[in-house]
Scaffold this motif. Structure first.
Motif, mmCIF file in Angstrom:
data_model
loop_
_atom_site.group_PDB
_atom_site.id
_atom_site.type_symbol
_atom_site.label_atom_id
_atom_site.label_comp_id
_atom_site.label_asym_id
_atom_site.label_seq_id
_atom_site.Cartn_x
_atom_site.Cartn_y
_atom_site.Cartn_z
ATOM 1 N N LEU A 61 32.901 40.541 54.602
ATOM 2 C CA LEU A 61 33.537 39.233 54.770
ATOM 3 C C LEU A 61 35.044 39.336 54.549
ATOM 4 O O LEU A 61 35.832 38.669 55.234
ATOM 5 N N MET A 62 35.438 40.189 53.598
ATOM 6 C CA MET A 62 36.870 40.405 53.363
ATOM 7 C C MET A 62 37.512 41.108 54.560
ATOM 8 O O MET A 62 38.608 40.734 54.998
ATOM 9 N N TYR A 63 36.825 42.105 55.124
ATOM 10 C CA TYR A 63 37.363 42.822 56.280
ATOM 11 C C TYR A 63 37.467 41.913 57.497
ATOM 12 O O TYR A 63 38.451 41.965 58.248
ATOM 13 N N ILE A 64 36.450 41.087 57.707
ATOM 14 C CA ILE A 64 36.493 40.143 58.830
ATOM 15 C C ILE A 64 37.638 39.153 58.649
ATOM 16 O O ILE A 64 38.378 38.846 59.590
ATOM 17 N N ALA A 65 37.784 38.653 57.428
ATOM 18 C CA ALA A 65 38.842 37.675 57.144
ATOM 19 C C ALA A 65 40.221 38.271 57.382
ATOM 20 O O ALA A 65 41.080 37.644 58.015
ATOM 21 N N TYR A 100 46.990 42.377 50.828
ATOM 22 C CA TYR A 100 45.875 43.274 51.113
ATOM 23 C C TYR A 100 46.328 44.725 51.182
ATOM 24 O O TYR A 100 45.659 45.616 50.641
ATOM 25 N N PHE A 101 47.448 44.994 51.854
ATOM 26 C CA PHE A 101 47.907 46.377 51.994
ATOM 27 C C PHE A 101 48.370 46.965 50.663
ATOM 28 O O PHE A 101 48.388 48.178 50.497
ATOM 29 N N ILE A 102 48.701 46.124 49.700
ATOM 30 C CA ILE A 102 49.074 46.614 48.371
ATOM 31 C C ILE A 102 47.835 47.041 47.575
ATOM 32 O O ILE A 102 47.828 48.089 46.925
ATOM 33 N N VAL A 103 46.780 46.214 47.647
ATOM 34 C CA VAL A 103 45.618 46.431 46.777
ATOM 35 C C VAL A 103 44.441 47.084 47.495
ATOM 36 O O VAL A 103 43.384 47.273 46.883
ATOM 37 N N ARG A 104 44.581 47.457 48.773
ATOM 38 C CA ARG A 104 43.443 47.867 49.576
ATOM 39 C C ARG A 104 42.690 49.061 48.999
ATOM 40 O O ARG A 104 41.472 49.175 49.188
ATOM 41 N N ASN A 105 43.364 49.966 48.305
ATOM 42 C CA ASN A 105 42.712 51.171 47.798
ATOM 43 C C ASN A 105 42.125 50.974 46.404
ATOM 44 O O ASN A 105 41.512 51.896 45.858
ATOM 45 N N ASN A 106 42.316 49.818 45.823
ATOM 46 C CA ASN A 106 41.845 49.569 44.455
ATOM 47 C C ASN A 106 41.085 48.255 44.361
ATOM 48 O O ASN A 106 41.172 47.547 43.367
ATOM 49 N N VAL A 107 40.332 47.936 45.403
ATOM 50 C CA VAL A 107 39.602 46.672 45.430
ATOM 51 C C VAL A 107 38.226 46.866 44.803
ATOM 52 O O VAL A 107 37.365 47.535 45.366
ATOM 53 N N ILE A 108 38.025 46.297 43.615
ATOM 54 C CA ILE A 108 36.715 46.297 42.979
ATOM 55 C C ILE A 108 35.962 45.038 43.408
ATOM 56 O O ILE A 108 36.522 44.167 44.072
ATOM 57 N N LEU A 109 34.691 44.936 43.030
ATOM 58 C CA LEU A 109 33.856 43.844 43.504
ATOM 59 C C LEU A 109 34.415 42.475 43.114
ATOM 60 O O LEU A 109 34.461 41.556 43.946
ATOM 61 N N THR A 110 34.850 42.329 41.872
ATOM 62 C CA THR A 110 35.388 41.035 41.425
ATOM 63 C C THR A 110 36.626 40.659 42.216
ATOM 64 O O THR A 110 36.783 39.510 42.647
ATOM 65 N N ALA A 112 37.331 41.687 45.201
ATOM 66 C CA ALA A 112 36.907 41.418 46.579
ATOM 67 C C ALA A 112 36.445 39.962 46.727
ATOM 68 O O ALA A 112 36.739 39.310 47.726
ATOM 69 N N ILE A 113 35.741 39.450 45.714
ATOM 70 C CA ILE A 113 35.294 38.048 45.753
ATOM 71 C C ILE A 113 36.492 37.106 45.734
ATOM 72 O O ILE A 113 36.557 36.131 46.494
ATOM 73 N N ILE A 114 37.473 37.413 44.879
ATOM 74 C CA ILE A 114 38.679 36.575 44.801
ATOM 75 C C ILE A 114 39.446 36.604 46.123
ATOM 76 O O ILE A 114 39.891 35.575 46.634
ATOM 77 N N LEU A 115 39.589 37.817 46.688
ATOM 78 C CA LEU A 115 40.295 37.945 47.964
ATOM 79 C C LEU A 115 39.553 37.220 49.083
ATOM 80 O O LEU A 115 40.183 36.649 49.974
ATOM 81 N N ASP A 116 38.210 37.261 49.042
ATOM 82 C CA ASP A 116 37.431 36.516 50.034
ATOM 83 C C ASP A 116 37.783 35.031 49.995
ATOM 84 O O ASP A 116 38.015 34.405 51.037
ATOM 85 N N LEU A 117 37.801 34.462 48.810
ATOM 86 C CA LEU A 117 38.110 33.034 48.663
ATOM 87 C C LEU A 117 39.518 32.729 49.172
ATOM 88 O O LEU A 117 39.744 31.740 49.878
#
Length: 414
Positions: A61-65, A100-110, A112-117
């Motif tokens: 969902l994050m990748y699609i967004a 996204y390009f700053i944090v893309r290599n260090n995205v943990i599950l929590t 990822a949920i925040i970024l999705d929102l």
């Protein structure tokens, strides 16, 4: 209605009820209610997958967004140069891409949920600014789709060295699950087949239709020649292609050797299983699709082309501004029919591989073959019915998505 009730409605309803019963060769005379047991058994893994399904869904969902946001940002910037006006959605899109390009290599599950929102909130903001309605869905729908899909694939699989780290996504989940569950193996193989067959087949059919729509000699002969494979027996087609694919005396390998290339083990190498089946299916159906496209082309009023010529439009402009938009209802119909038909592929696999699902490793296991194997070979009627309804749900989802997209891009002209 009587005939439909006996041969369609009753079998469909009975198989749905049967999917909740334990009915196999050991319980032939006394099937018992099994609830969702058949469905659970189908989705059960032999070995645990690398990460759970919900985790793959959240990351996808994050990748699609972020792919949609990239499209909004590109067209938003174009809109700025055109109208000299900056929309809030464009600003939010550029900021989201930067984050996204700053944090893309260090995205943990929590995270990822925040970024999705956050990202989906930005998408809603873009809808509110109407950028997607005015600039993308009407004028540049296909270009926007290509940009979004390509960026999504790059992000999901992390092909480029620019995208490093573990890939978490629904596609990665399915690829891993396909090695640990036969149903997911069939689902991945069938989806791979659909992706290969439908776009290539419709593109070739459109090119053939455009050629046949011109004033050429022997037009009736070419129409017949392209259409004959569609009405030819699948068994005959399969036997002919088995000879064409033969390693030693096959025509295809003979041509490859003549061109100085190495021969390919078409029917013995697992990695070529789905491509070989796709080639046969495309060859068989391209004539039918071309005839439907040709009918759509001949229904376009020549008035449009005459007006375009007066305005000085060239052939490419006439195709993209007149032919392609007015052909969208025909394309939409063929897309729906082709996707549904591709998900039901069975005969080609069965004939080419002598009743086996590929040379080895279930490389040719498709959804319908999976149902066939459960029902006819293993005599497990209950679980086969459950698998058939899972296939129905997959087709229903894809058809629903196509209808939703079709409502936005299809041009219906009376």
């Amino acid at each position: 209605m009587i005939v439909l009730s006996i041969f369609t409605f009753w079998p469909v309803g009975f198989s749905f009820v049967l999917s909740f019963f334990k009915w196999d060769f050991r319980n032939m005379k006394n099937p018992y209610f099994y609830g969702l047991g058949n469905y659970k058994e189908i989705l059960k893994f032999d070995y645990p997958v690398k990460f759970p399904f919900y985790m793959g869904l959240i990351y996808s969902l994050m990748y699609i967004a972020i792919s949609l946001i990239l499209v909004f940002a590109i067209f938003g910037v174009i809109n700025v140069f055109k109208k000299k006006k900056i929309e809030i959605g464009t600003v939010l899109s550029i900021i989201s891409l930067f984050v996204y390009f700053i944090v893309r290599n260090n995205v943990i599950l929590t995270l990822a949920i925040i970024l999705d929102l956050i990202f989906w909130g930005v998408i809603i903001a873009n809808f509110k600014t109407k950028i997607i309605d005015k600039q993308i869905m009407k004028d540049h729908a296909w270009l926007a789709s290509v940009i979004g899909v390509v960026f999504y694939i790059i992000t999901e699989f992390k092909f480029s060295a620019f995208f490093k780290g573990q890939s978490y996504g629904i596609i990665d989940y399915l690829l891993d699950a396909s090695n640990k569950n036969l149903f997911f193996k069939a689902l991945v193989n069938t989806t791979y087949y659909v992706i290969l067959t439908v776009p290539i087949g419709l593109t070739l059919a459109l090119l053939i239709a455009l050629l046949l729509n011109n004033e050429i000699k022997f037009k009736a002969f070419f129409r017949t020649a392209f259409f004959i494979p569609f009405v030819t027996s699948s068994v005959a087609v399969g036997l002919i292609w088995k000879w064409i694919y033969n390693d030693d005396v096959g025509l295809l390998n003979y041509l490859l050797t003549t061109l100085g290339m190495q021969p390919v083990k078409w029917l013995k190498d697992a990695k070529w299983t789905i491509p070989t089946v796709s080639i046969v299916s495309i060859w068989k159906s391209v004539g039918y699709n071309a005839m439907i496209f040709l009918a759509g082309l001949q229904n376009i009023d020549t008035f449009y082309y005459e007006a375009a010529e007066v305005d000085g439009a060239n052939s490419v402009q006439k195709f993209f501004k007149i032919t392609w938009p007015l052909l969208s209802p025909t394309t939409f119909f063929l897309l729906i029919v082709s996707v549904i038909g591709a998900f039901k592929v069975f005969q080609e696999v069965f004939i080419l591989y002598d009743g086996l699902p590929g040379p080895y490793g279930n490389s040719g296991m498709t959804m319908v073959y999976y149902v066939f194997d459960l029902f006819y070979r293993q005599q497990r009627m209950g679980i086969a019915s459950a698998a058939a309804y899972l296939l129905f749900m997959v087709i229903l989802v894809f058809t629903f998505i196509q209808y939703r997209v079709g409502d936005k891009v299809v041009e219906y002209v009376s």
